[in-house]
Design an enzyme around this catalytic site. Structure first.
Site, PDB file in Angstrom:
ATOM      1  N   GLU A 197     -10.399   2.320   5.432  1.00 47.79           N
ATOM      2  CA  GLU A 197     -11.634   1.665   4.999  1.00 47.79           C
ATOM      3  C   GLU A 197     -11.871   0.333   5.710  1.00 47.79           C
ATOM      4  O   GLU A 197     -13.014  -0.008   6.021  1.00 47.79           O
ATOM      5  CB  GLU A 197     -11.572   1.441   3.487  1.00 47.79           C
ATOM      6  CG  GLU A 197     -12.842   0.919   2.879  1.00 47.79           C
ATOM      7  CD  GLU A 197     -12.766   0.885   1.362  1.00 47.79           C
ATOM      8  OE1 GLU A 197     -13.298  -0.083   0.789  1.00 47.79           O
ATOM      9  OE2 GLU A 197     -12.188   1.812   0.762  1.00 47.79           O
ATOM     10  N   ASP A 198     -10.800  -0.413   5.980  1.00 49.09           N
ATOM     11  CA  ASP A 198     -10.968  -1.798   6.422  1.00 49.09           C
ATOM     12  C   ASP A 198     -10.447  -2.132   7.817  1.00 49.09           C
ATOM     13  O   ASP A 198     -10.490  -3.295   8.213  1.00 49.09           O
ATOM     14  CB  ASP A 198     -10.274  -2.737   5.429  1.00 49.09           C
ATOM     15  CG  ASP A 198     -10.949  -2.741   4.071  1.00 49.09           C
ATOM     16  OD1 ASP A 198     -12.124  -2.353   3.989  1.00 49.09           O
ATOM     17  OD2 ASP A 198     -10.292  -3.131   3.089  1.00 49.09           O
TER      18      ASP A 198
END
Length: 189
Positions: free
Chosen positions: A58-59
């Site tokens: 996600e990051d």
């Protein structure tokens, strides 16, 4: 080196140089706390590894196929289930409610293993939120894409319901207490 050690190293490299939102803490503190929370619920090393890796896709620049290659299908599937997805044609900020509702629905139907990894993440976030709220009050909400505290209250209260199958764990009970503390019922309906 066991899978947990490898996951910690991988996550540390992936999140290198990043800070936790609104603080000077290295970002890796959050995934390591999520791992520690998961370890209070289970001795399953793949769940612990997934907790350490839960924000990598996600990051960071890493993709799920890289997690699958390094850690296997089960860990990759657990990480994938915890990864928030943008909604095509809608900005990240504008899709906040839709993404959160999707996460709530996904968790309600998820396996116990997925719920355990998610609880590690959500309890870590809630602990930080409770500390930060105590320090800065309502200024806390300005750190987030969604600035309305009532929206956060809705989201976390729904997470408490979705994660209720884990109500037999100390981690869940702490999570529910912190949600009530930060989002008291008399202030947020």
């Amino acid at each position: 080196m066991d899978i947990v050690d490898r996951a910690i190293i991988f996550a540390t490299k992936a999140h290198s140089g990043k800070l936790r939102k609104g603080s000077q803490l290295p970002y890796i503190v959050h995934p390591l706390e999520a791992l520690a929370i998961v370890a209070t619920i289970t001795s399953d090393k793949e769940l612990m590894a997934a907790a350490a890796l839960h924000d990598v896709v996600e990051d960071t620049r890493y993709e799920i196929f890289e997690i699958r290659h390094e850690f296997g299908d089960r860990v990759a599937d657990l990480v994938d289930s915890e990864t928030s997805r943008d909604i095509e044609g809608v900005s990240h900020v504008d899709s906040w409610h839709q993404r959160k509702q999707a996460a709530i629905d996904r968790l309600a139907a998820a396996s116990r293993d997925s719920q355990i990894v998610a609880l590690g993440d959500k309890l870590s976030n809630m602990r930080a939120m409770a500390i930060n709220y105590h320090q800065v009050g309502d200024k806390l909400w300005q750190r987030f894409n969604e600035k309305d505290p009532a929206s956060h209250a809705w989201y976390y209260r729904q997470l408490v319901k979705s994660l209720a199958p884990l109500s037999d764990t100390d981690a869940y009970q702490e999570f529910a207490r912190l949600v009530d503390q930060v989002f008291p019922a008399d202030k947020y309906q």
